[in-house]
Every structure is written in C-alpha cells, then in structure tokens.
Design a protein around this motif. Structure first.
Motif, short mmCIF file in Angstrom:
data_model
loop_
_atom_site.label_atom_id
_atom_site.label_comp_id
_atom_site.label_asym_id
_atom_site.label_seq_id
_atom_site.Cartn_x
_atom_site.Cartn_y
_atom_site.Cartn_z
N ASP A 41 27.46 33.35 65.65
CA ASP A 41 27.17 31.95 65.38
C ASP A 41 25.93 31.85 64.50
O ASP A 41 25.03 32.69 64.59
CB ASP A 41 26.96 31.19 66.69
CG ASP A 41 26.76 29.70 66.47
OD1 ASP A 41 27.46 29.13 65.62
OD2 ASP A 41 25.91 29.10 67.16
N ILE A 42 25.89 30.83 63.65
CA ILE A 42 24.73 30.56 62.80
C ILE A 42 24.32 29.11 62.99
O ILE A 42 25.15 28.21 62.89
CB ILE A 42 25.03 30.81 61.31
CG1 ILE A 42 25.42 32.27 61.06
CG2 ILE A 42 23.82 30.44 60.45
CD1 ILE A 42 25.77 32.57 59.62
N GLN A 43 23.04 28.89 63.28
CA GLN A 43 22.49 27.54 63.38
C GLN A 43 21.25 27.45 62.49
O GLN A 43 20.56 28.45 62.29
CB GLN A 43 22.12 27.21 64.83
CG GLN A 43 23.30 27.23 65.79
CD GLN A 43 22.89 26.96 67.22
OE1 GLN A 43 21.74 26.63 67.50
NE2 GLN A 43 23.82 27.10 68.14
N TRP A 44 20.99 26.26 61.97
CA TRP A 44 19.82 26.09 61.14
C TRP A 44 19.22 24.70 61.35
O TRP A 44 19.89 23.79 61.81
CB TRP A 44 20.15 26.28 59.66
CG TRP A 44 21.08 25.24 59.10
CD1 TRP A 44 22.44 25.25 59.14
CD2 TRP A 44 20.70 24.03 58.43
NE1 TRP A 44 22.94 24.12 58.55
CE2 TRP A 44 21.90 23.37 58.11
CE3 TRP A 44 19.49 23.46 58.09
CZ2 TRP A 44 21.91 22.14 57.44
CZ3 TRP A 44 19.48 22.23 57.44
CH2 TRP A 44 20.69 21.60 57.11
N LYS A 45 17.93 24.58 61.06
CA LYS A 45 17.29 23.28 61.12
C LYS A 45 16.18 23.23 60.08
O LYS A 45 15.57 24.25 59.75
CB LYS A 45 16.74 22.98 62.51
CG LYS A 45 15.61 23.88 62.96
CD LYS A 45 15.11 23.48 64.35
CE LYS A 45 13.95 24.37 64.80
NZ LYS A 45 13.45 23.98 66.15
N LEU A 46 15.94 22.04 59.59
CA LEU A 46 14.90 21.83 58.58
C LEU A 46 13.62 21.39 59.25
O LEU A 46 13.64 20.52 60.14
CB LEU A 46 15.36 20.78 57.57
CG LEU A 46 14.44 20.48 56.39
CD1 LEU A 46 14.31 21.70 55.50
CD2 LEU A 46 14.99 19.29 55.60
N GLY A 47 12.50 22.01 58.88
CA GLY A 47 11.22 21.65 59.45
C GLY A 47 10.17 21.43 58.38
O GLY A 47 10.41 21.67 57.19
N MET A 48 9.00 20.98 58.81
CA MET A 48 7.91 20.74 57.87
C MET A 48 6.65 21.40 58.41
O MET A 48 6.21 21.11 59.53
CB MET A 48 7.67 19.23 57.71
CG MET A 48 6.55 18.88 56.75
SD MET A 48 6.99 19.17 55.01
CE MET A 48 8.16 17.81 54.74
#
Length: 207
Positions: free
Chosen positions: A143-150
């Motif tokens: 599985d691959i998960q991603w999220k955008l952060g700052m």
C-alpha cells in the motif's frame, strides 16, 4: 517417510531461536494462534502479500496477550519455516508433527494441535516453486499513502514555509511480514517520483 520428516528438525530451527519462540507461543491463546497460522498459510498460498505483525500485535495486546511486534515476528518466522519445509518435502500432518522432534515437547499442546489441523486442511494447496522462492526474496509494496505538509520552522530558520510530501509505504519483506516505512520529499522530488511512475505505467501497458 521418517527420513523426510527428520528434515524438518535436523537442527535447522536454531537460527530462529526456537526455544524463545516457543515461550512466546505459550502466551498466545489457541484461537489467536490459529488466526496467525491462517494468515501465514494464506501468505504461502500467495493470497495475501504478508502477515501484518503490527496490526496483529495490537489486536493481541488489546485481548490481553503481552506480545509485541518483535516477538510476533519470531513466531511468524518459525511457523513459516515449518510450513514451508513441510511443503518442500511434501510432508503429511503426521510427518510434520513427528518431524518436529524434540521441538514437540517445547511447543504447547494447543499450538501442535493448530499446526496439525491447519496443515491437514490446507497443506496440500501449498507448492513452493523456484519462481515463488525467487519472488519471495524481493520486498513487495502492499500500500502507498501520501499527505501534503508545510514545514513552518526549524532550529536554524524560524520561518521556512515550504511544502513537502510525506510518503508511507507498507512493504511485505522476504519473510512475509508487513512493515511500514515513511519518508519525506520536496515537491520537485515528488514530481520526479510521479514522473517515474507514469513511465512505468506506460511500459506496463505495452506488455
């Protein structure tokens, strides 16, 4: 028959610290141990990519069984070795139990019963081909998960304010255990990563 069964014992269990693993198995109730063995069999049949020791450990601890991820990994290695060796040598359930040799006295009775029962029900469905063994040496992405952060600040800079992407991969390693791996990328790195995936997808469409 006895010669084939003896191959299961033969001192080859030592690298897995069999004695320590048996102590851990004694803590696991029969129903939970049966569920663990079922997952191992499903992995060997290529129905699932691996055994999720993290999730299982959490469930075990919720049920009051003090088994952590590292302990569970030892048990998975030992049981996988037993089933794989039995498949390679085409052992019957009786031969598998006999082939455990002195290990039978170390395993709790409920574990021997579960191993015998599951092998009797599903053992014939497992075949260990050369292709399967070669594939097993390579990790498989589940599985691959991603999220955008700052990024807001750091020790050396109070105001960074640059975006980044956190990637979380679930990977089934060569022993069939599912582990999570995380890493961060800058936006240009993520764009390059995405470009490579598109190139691979385009190649796969031509196969």
């Amino acid at each position: 028959m006895a010669a084939r069964a003896a191959m299961v014992a033969g001192g080859r269990l030592e690298p897995f610290d069999f004695g320590s693993s048996c102590d851990i198995i004694k803590l696991i109730p029969q129903d939970l141990f049966g569920e663990l063995c079922e997952q191992i069999i499903q992995h060997l049949r290529c129905w699932i990519p691996g055994v999720n020791t993290v999730e299982l450990s959490q469930r075990f601890q919720t049920a009051g069984v003090p088994v952590n991820v590292a302990d569970l990994a030892k048990v998975v290695n030992v049981v996988s070795f037993l089933f794989s060796t039995a498949a390679k040598n085409n052992l019957s359930p009786e031969e598998l139990s006999t082939g455990l040799g002195n290990a039978v006295s170390m395993l709790p009775k409920h574990a021997v019963h579960v191993i015998h029962h599951i092998w009797n029900e599903q053992g014939k469905s497992i075949s260990v081909s050369e292709d399967a063994k070669n594939m097993a040496t390579v990790g498989q992405v589940v599985d691959i998960q991603w999220k955008l952060g700052m990024a807001v600040s750091s020790d050396s800079c109070r105001s960074l304010k640059y975006p980044y992407v956190t990637m979380k991969l679930k990977v089934a390693d060569s022993s069939g255990q599912i582990m999570s791996k995380s890493f961060e990328m800058t936006i240009p790195q993520f764009q390059d990563f995405f470009r490579h995936f598109k190139e691979m997808a385009a190649v796969l469409e031509t196969v």
